[in-house]
Design an enzyme around this catalytic site. Sequence first.
Site, short mmCIF file in Angstrom:
data_model
loop_
_atom_site.label_atom_id
_atom_site.label_comp_id
_atom_site.label_asym_id
_atom_site.label_seq_id
_atom_site.Cartn_x
_atom_site.Cartn_y
_atom_site.Cartn_z
N THR A 74 46.83 41.09 31.20
CA THR A 74 46.05 40.51 30.12
C THR A 74 46.70 40.86 28.79
O THR A 74 47.73 41.51 28.76
CB THR A 74 44.62 41.09 30.26
OG1 THR A 74 44.17 40.77 31.58
CG2 THR A 74 43.64 40.59 29.26
N THR A 134 43.35 36.31 28.78
CA THR A 134 44.19 36.46 29.97
C THR A 134 44.38 35.15 30.73
O THR A 134 43.56 34.23 30.59
CB THR A 134 43.54 37.50 30.93
OG1 THR A 134 44.46 37.83 31.96
CG2 THR A 134 42.27 36.95 31.59
N ASN A 146 44.97 36.06 33.88
CA ASN A 146 44.81 36.98 35.01
C ASN A 146 46.15 37.56 35.43
O ASN A 146 46.75 38.26 34.64
CB ASN A 146 44.06 36.32 36.16
CG ASN A 146 43.33 37.37 37.01
OD1 ASN A 146 43.12 38.48 36.55
ND2 ASN A 146 42.97 37.04 38.22
N ASP A 170 39.01 36.90 40.37
CA ASP A 170 38.13 37.95 39.83
C ASP A 170 36.72 37.89 40.39
O ASP A 170 35.91 38.78 40.15
CB ASP A 170 38.06 37.86 38.30
CG ASP A 170 39.36 38.31 37.67
OD1 ASP A 170 40.18 38.91 38.38
OD2 ASP A 170 39.55 38.06 36.47
N SER A 229 36.81 43.02 33.28
CA SER A 229 36.79 44.33 32.62
C SER A 229 37.12 44.21 31.14
O SER A 229 37.09 45.22 30.42
CB SER A 229 37.82 45.25 33.27
OG SER A 229 37.44 45.59 34.57
N GLY A 267 44.75 45.65 31.35
CA GLY A 267 44.85 46.74 32.32
C GLY A 267 43.82 46.70 33.44
O GLY A 267 43.55 47.72 34.05
#
Lengths: 186, 572
Positions: free
Chosen positions: B389, B407, B409, B431, B451, B472
Amino acid sequence: MKRNLALAVSLGLAAQAAWSAAQALKTPVAQKPALLTSVGQSADVEMVKLLLERAGVPHKVGAQAKASELAASGARTLIVVVGGSTKGLGAAGISAEAELERSRALLAEARRLGMAVIGLHVGGEARRGELSDKFIRAVIPDSDYVIVVASGDKDGLFGKLCGGRIPLEKVERISGAVDPLRKAFQ
Amino acid sequence: MRVNVSELRRHCRTVSAALLSALLAAAPAAAQMPSNPYGRGAAGANGVVAAAKPEASQVGIEILKMGGNAVDAAVAVGFALGVLEPNASGIGGGGFMILRLAGMKSAVVIDFRPTAPAAAAADMYRLDEKGRPIGSASTEGGLASAVPGEVKGLLYALENYGSKKLTRAQIIQPAVDWAERGIPVTANLAQIIKDNFGKLRKYENGLAIYARDGFPYEAGDTIVNRDLAATLRRIQKEGADAIYKGEIAGRIVDEVRKRGGIMTLQDLADYRIKVREPIAGSYRGYTLLTPPPPAGGTHVVQLLHIMENFDVAGLGDATAPCAHLWSEAMKLVFADRAKYSADPDFVRVPFRGMSSKAYAKELAGLIAPDKVMPAAAAGDPAKYESGSTTHFSVMDRAGNMVAVTKTINHFFGSGVVVPGTGIIMGDDMDDFELKPGSVNSIEPGKRPLSSMSPTLVLDPQGRAFMALGSPGATRIIPTVAQVISNVIDHGMPIQQAIHAPRLFQRQSGSLLMEGRYPVGAYNGVRALGHEVSLGQDYDPSFGGVHAVLYDHAAKILHGGADPRRDGRAAAY
């Protein structure tokens, strides 16, 4: 002064050329077809697949090929792409130690079968470090010919491991490995 | 509740030669990218931008110099990063923006996360008997792509919160220029292209852009992307409709479906951004503002709320007692995340409860100073999104602040590149929980859990203080919390707070520490019973924090960027 400097430069270049000539491949060492494997499970094997296609070398890919599969593969040359990837090893479910063990067994079996072994390191500087170096040290001394992208050999490790005994070709870009591969095969 | 520091220290003091040997044996094993920690930060009186590429940070500064506000700059940086860091984010993906203009009491969250196509279903991926995906259909190819939100999200921010002094064309022009001029291939980008070469080759069209004579571009090369420049020009003229309706939309759908996907023109036309209220929390008098689910901000707040129950400053930076507390708190947070977090438009997510101080105090009471929790309750969130990302932060002297995490991904997304457009389609469908029965299982129009946690911090006087975030994957949440703690608890300047070694702990399994973590702390947590894995010294898997901070006393804006990737801040 200028003449001495020019002489020193000339001698240096001549020595480098002589060293390169001594390291260069003089006659083909390999026969088709080949089995392409990875030692370290990095994604670099994908680039070597393309190199072999461009070089016209028929091959099968077995990134995790085992010694016991070598005879049945029909390959006459083993091409080993060295370079460690924690992600790749993790995805394959293999520890670094198990990978080294597989590599030792594979190389020993290749010798027993009289196959040529070509070692390739195409990952450059980023594909060096403790993990990759373990695999490099395990594979390169047992190779018949070694091709390296030069940025991966800034410390001269490959030269030391080849020791003047194993022909070593350094190329500037990955695509530069096509010709050396082509010349390696009869 | 306060933990007895001396008690914790007593438990963590054991250091032995045997453990030191173990440390050396477990030394970082992965290939180490050359990381240069110098020259990453910047400071100035007027504006600051911290992004994953120095050229992108500079784009933001130029927009500020032209009279734009922080939102104008952030939107320009967002489009530019799609060109300069094409592996991480772009038109085929989405993300979250949180912004607060000077004078606003709270903040606004723009959720432009991709959504599942209308034809998606909870059982759309093949699973083995253990519920694991067979093959790579959720990460590669057309079926991996959700309906992208990036262009609608960025343009919504520009139209509603931009200064109106600059046109859409002016904001997007730097991205067009970089696409036409060509972007520098860094060692980092070269490695990412090599690592994803197989995927790019498999889906063909990406090779025309990211390979030279069929082989990956290498460090020092320049990548020109005329197709993407042309697409950006269409957005300059037509706005979001250029992507969501008409010819380009048709090309997107054709290519995604050709590669096995289910996206339709109607899916693209129906895409809507969501404007959400931020989650608000506080940490030692500083206000935290961050996006609610499906973003990860709730858990940044939850983690800091738990840590607030301990004397983190007194325990010291990167010590064993402190590392133990972080590790235990992370286990609790990730257990809750796995069980409860998902798209709040589809399931009831108790995010207010998870971010409450009372609940955090209850969880803090479960942490023992001398014992390691084997695992916190609930399932293990071992996957969710990849670490590929990007995050950037902007602040101007008026105190306008923006944090954006976005992102596609995994690096290079699904690998599907839409011919003639330069658009790389993301693989955000991965995701979702890929089996039915989870709060995060696939449903038509649902957004997958993320996240991503772009976060704003206000000082105790309620003034703009810090904007930050990180890529991350699941590491984003602890990474953002640790950087905030480094600044607030340990008084670190922002660049030092970013450099500081990080740790990561899921709800079970080993504690992962960056290679630079002090030996004493490493030995101490092992003596407590933690199983520890060491990462690289500057480990890119721990994210890439890009943060800006306002020093009101000095009237200086500081930017910090992460050497774990290619980040560099700019200011003026």
